[in-house]
Write an enzyme that holds these catalytic residues in place. Structure first.
Site, PDB file in Angstrom:
ATOM      1  N   TYR A 251      46.736  48.395  50.814  1.00 52.86           N
ATOM      2  CA  TYR A 251      45.807  47.328  50.417  1.00 52.86           C
ATOM      3  C   TYR A 251      46.086  46.896  48.974  1.00 52.86           C
ATOM      4  O   TYR A 251      46.270  45.708  48.683  1.00 52.86           O
ATOM      5  CB  TYR A 251      44.352  47.799  50.553  1.00 52.86           C
ATOM      6  CG  TYR A 251      43.394  46.924  49.797  1.00 52.86           C
ATOM      7  CD1 TYR A 251      43.053  45.674  50.283  1.00 52.86           C
ATOM      8  CD2 TYR A 251      42.851  47.330  48.577  1.00 52.86           C
ATOM      9  CE1 TYR A 251      42.204  44.841  49.570  1.00 52.86           C
ATOM     10  CE2 TYR A 251      42.002  46.512  47.866  1.00 52.86           C
ATOM     11  CZ  TYR A 251      41.677  45.267  48.355  1.00 52.86           C
ATOM     12  OH  TYR A 251      40.845  44.445  47.637  1.00 52.86           O
TER      13      TYR A 251
ATOM     14  N   SER B 119      42.292  41.870  42.704  1.00 56.16           N
ATOM     15  CA  SER B 119      41.398  43.026  42.524  1.00 56.16           C
ATOM     16  C   SER B 119      41.863  43.860  41.344  1.00 56.16           C
ATOM     17  O   SER B 119      43.064  43.930  41.051  1.00 56.16           O
ATOM     18  CB  SER B 119      41.448  43.864  43.803  1.00 56.16           C
ATOM     19  OG  SER B 119      40.907  45.139  43.578  1.00 56.16           O
TER      20      SER B 119
ATOM     21  N   ASN C  79      38.267  34.182  60.827  1.00 57.79           N
ATOM     22  CA  ASN C  79      38.526  34.652  62.208  1.00 57.79           C
ATOM     23  C   ASN C  79      37.444  35.626  62.689  1.00 57.79           C
ATOM     24  O   ASN C  79      37.554  36.182  63.778  1.00 57.79           O
ATOM     25  CB  ASN C  79      39.919  35.292  62.323  1.00 57.79           C
ATOM     26  CG  ASN C  79      40.024  36.580  61.521  1.00 57.79           C
ATOM     27  OD1 ASN C  79      39.066  37.012  60.885  1.00 57.79           O
ATOM     28  ND2 ASN C  79      41.194  37.198  61.557  1.00 57.79           N
TER      29      ASN C  79
ATOM     30  N   ARG D 267      36.331  61.994  45.894  1.00 55.03           N
ATOM     31  CA  ARG D 267      36.950  61.296  47.025  1.00 55.03           C
ATOM     32  C   ARG D 267      38.418  61.055  46.662  1.00 55.03           C
ATOM     33  O   ARG D 267      38.695  60.521  45.574  1.00 55.03           O
ATOM     34  CB  ARG D 267      36.218  59.963  47.236  1.00 55.03           C
ATOM     35  CG  ARG D 267      36.715  59.144  48.403  1.00 55.03           C
ATOM     36  CD  ARG D 267      35.787  57.976  48.697  1.00 55.03           C
ATOM     37  NE  ARG D 267      35.802  56.939  47.664  1.00 55.03           N
ATOM     38  CZ  ARG D 267      35.129  55.800  47.730  1.00 55.03           C
ATOM     39  NH1 ARG D 267      34.377  55.530  48.786  1.00 55.03           N
ATOM     40  NH2 ARG D 267      35.182  54.905  46.753  1.00 55.03           N
TER      41      ARG D 267
ATOM     42  N   PHE E 223      36.293  43.181  39.643  1.00 53.96           N
ATOM     43  CA  PHE E 223      35.923  44.584  39.500  1.00 53.96           C
ATOM     44  C   PHE E 223      35.000  44.898  40.688  1.00 53.96           C
ATOM     45  O   PHE E 223      35.332  44.519  41.797  1.00 53.96           O
ATOM     46  CB  PHE E 223      35.434  44.862  38.072  1.00 53.96           C
ATOM     47  CG  PHE E 223      36.659  44.940  37.154  1.00 53.96           C
ATOM     48  CD1 PHE E 223      37.454  43.817  36.930  1.00 53.96           C
ATOM     49  CD2 PHE E 223      37.090  46.146  36.617  1.00 53.96           C
ATOM     50  CE1 PHE E 223      38.642  43.896  36.199  1.00 53.96           C
ATOM     51  CE2 PHE E 223      38.272  46.234  35.873  1.00 53.96           C
ATOM     52  CZ  PHE E 223      39.041  45.109  35.669  1.00 53.96           C
ATOM     53  N   ASN E 224      33.881  45.563  40.533  1.00 57.19           N
ATOM     54  CA  ASN E 224      33.125  45.973  41.746  1.00 57.19           C
ATOM     55  C   ASN E 224      31.966  45.033  42.065  1.00 57.19           C
ATOM     56  O   ASN E 224      30.896  45.143  41.435  1.00 57.19           O
ATOM     57  CB  ASN E 224      32.597  47.396  41.560  1.00 57.19           C
ATOM     58  CG  ASN E 224      33.690  48.436  41.697  1.00 57.19           C
ATOM     59  OD1 ASN E 224      34.710  48.368  41.018  1.00 57.19           O
ATOM     60  ND2 ASN E 224      33.495  49.406  42.562  1.00 57.19           N
TER      61      ASN E 224
ATOM     62  N   GLY F  45      41.869  59.578  45.859  1.00 54.68           N
ATOM     63  CA  GLY F  45      42.282  58.216  45.492  1.00 54.68           C
ATOM     64  C   GLY F  45      41.381  57.554  44.466  1.00 54.68           C
ATOM     65  O   GLY F  45      41.743  56.525  43.897  1.00 54.68           O
TER      66      GLY F  45
ATOM     67  N   LYS G  45      47.729  43.221  47.204  1.00 55.18           N
ATOM     68  CA  LYS G  45      47.182  42.393  46.114  1.00 55.18           C
ATOM     69  C   LYS G  45      48.244  42.210  45.022  1.00 55.18           C
ATOM     70  O   LYS G  45      48.400  41.115  44.468  1.00 55.18           O
ATOM     71  CB  LYS G  45      45.911  43.029  45.539  1.00 55.18           C
ATOM     72  CG  LYS G  45      44.733  43.011  46.502  1.00 55.18           C
ATOM     73  CD  LYS G  45      44.288  41.592  46.843  1.00 55.18           C
ATOM     74  CE  LYS G  45      43.228  41.517  47.907  1.00 55.18           C
ATOM     75  NZ  LYS G  45      43.013  40.169  48.439  1.00 55.18           N
TER      76      LYS G  45
END
Ligand code: UFG
Length: 340
Positions: free
Chosen positions: A151, A126, A33, A296, A179-180, A298, A155
């Site tokens: 979020y 994730s 979209n 940061r 992972f990242n 979280g 998942k």
């Protein structure tokens, strides 16, 4: 040629997966979209030899559109589902938007798979489902911790929906817990396109090196790690894209061992934020302007995958190094600058 539907196929991981699918001889239909992607990504994909996907601009929350899509393409044999909202911080502020986007679209899609007798489904999950895991590396059996954000919760919920749906229907699914992901395609035709100020480390690094940002803030230098900065398992996006192709092939040849399987997709090697900065400085041959600041909220100390299950069952292993991933991200950043 087997036809595969890729939702969110113009996104970062989606676009790289489309390329790998076409390299392996699949025919690809993309639905996207464009809420967090750009139509120019389609030009990037088609600029890579042998890549001509069909593109449909539509939203998976329009149930009628998905019904039409399966009517028009009754020969779709599998779906790789990337389309979802993915910003952790934004999800905390807009929980209902996240549940609606990520859960309603998944349910509509699975309903159409069931109705059209399509079996094969790959879900974009994730490592965030693990929360702040107690021990490293993380295996697939590590239990979920309560999610820190809507979020992450979507998942977890998506995986649960698949567990029960694959029990009750013909659908067979594989969830890949990423992972990242970092880096870009070797051609520099496609890569990560963050909108606004990047939240993730590597795009922030490359934009700082390119002079778009003044300085990188390193979030937290008092973690219990070798240099005090947080550790992640950074995986080259092309290695990750290839994992989707082998997972899909496993379902298509009915090589899966149960209706629903889950695999960690990482490298198995953790690197700290300072490790990444040092590696980047080496490949880009320049010093990066950064400062150490507070943690940061979280963020967890460490995420590192145990990938032995994926290595054994999928016959897949991440091949590319951190340096190769950073080099590709840097080339992509330079190309973006040259274009604009
Ligand atoms: N970091 C910085 N400075 C920045 C950006 C990030 O120091 O400007 C640090 C973070 O604090 C963290 C590391 O770099 O220690 C990696 O951060 P990213 O934002 O790149 O990645 P995350 O591990 O926070 O997030 C990723 C995905 C999410 C997913 C999450 C799972 O981007 O989608 O992993 O926790 F939910």
């Amino acid at each position: 040629m087997k036809k595969i539907l890729v939702t969110g196929g113009l996104g970062y991981i989606g676009s790289h997966t489309v390329v790998e699918l076409q390299n392996e001889g699949f025919e690809v239909v993309i639905i996207d979209n464009l809420s967090n992607s750009s139509i120019e990504v389609l030009d990037g994909i088609t600029a890579i030899p042998n890549n001509q996907p069909l593109f449909i601009q539509d939203d998976l929350k329009n149930k009628n559109s998905i019904q039409d899509l399966f009517k028009k393409h009754p020969d779709i044999v599998g779906v790789i589902h990337f389309a979802a909202s993915k910003a952790v911080g934004e999800s905390v502020k807009k929980p209902l938007e996240y549940y609606h986007n990520n859960i309603a679209s998944l349910i509509y899609l699975l309903e159409e798979l069931e109705a059209n007798n399509v079996r094969n489904f790959i879900f974009s999950s994730s490592c965030t489902v693990y929360g702040d895991a107690d021990s490293m590396p993380i295996t697939e059996n590590t239990p979920y911790k309560p999610a820190d954000s809507p979020y992450g919760n979507t998942k977890q919920m998506g995986e649960e929906i698949l567990k029960f749906t694959t029990n009750a229907t013909q659908i067979e699914a594989i969830s890949l817990r990423y992972f990242n992901p970092i880096g870009a395609h070797v051609t520099a035709e496609i890569g990560e396109l963050p909108i606004g100020v990047p939240q993730n480390l590597v795009p922030f690094i490359t934009q700082t090196a390119a002079g778009i940002r003044d300085q990188l803030s390193v979030f937290g230098s008092d973690y219990k790690t070798h240099d005090g900065t947080a550790i992640r398992d950074y995986i080259h996006v092309v290695d990750l894209a290839k994992a989707h192709v082998v997972a899909l092939q496993r379902l298509l040849r009915q090589g899966n061992k149960s209706n629903y399987e889950i695999f960690n997709i990482g490298t198995g090697k953790g690197n700290s934020v300072l490790d990444v900065i040092k590696a980047f400085e080496k490949v880009a041959n320049q010093k990066l302007n950064y400062k150490l600041v507070a943690r940061r909220p979280g963020d967890v100390t460490e995420y590192c995958a145990d990938t032995s299950l994926a290595n054994l069952e999928l016959g897949w292993k991440a091949k590319m190094t951190l340096e190769e991933a950073l080099d590709s991200a840097w080339k992509w950043q330079q190309k973006l600058i040259a274009k604009n």
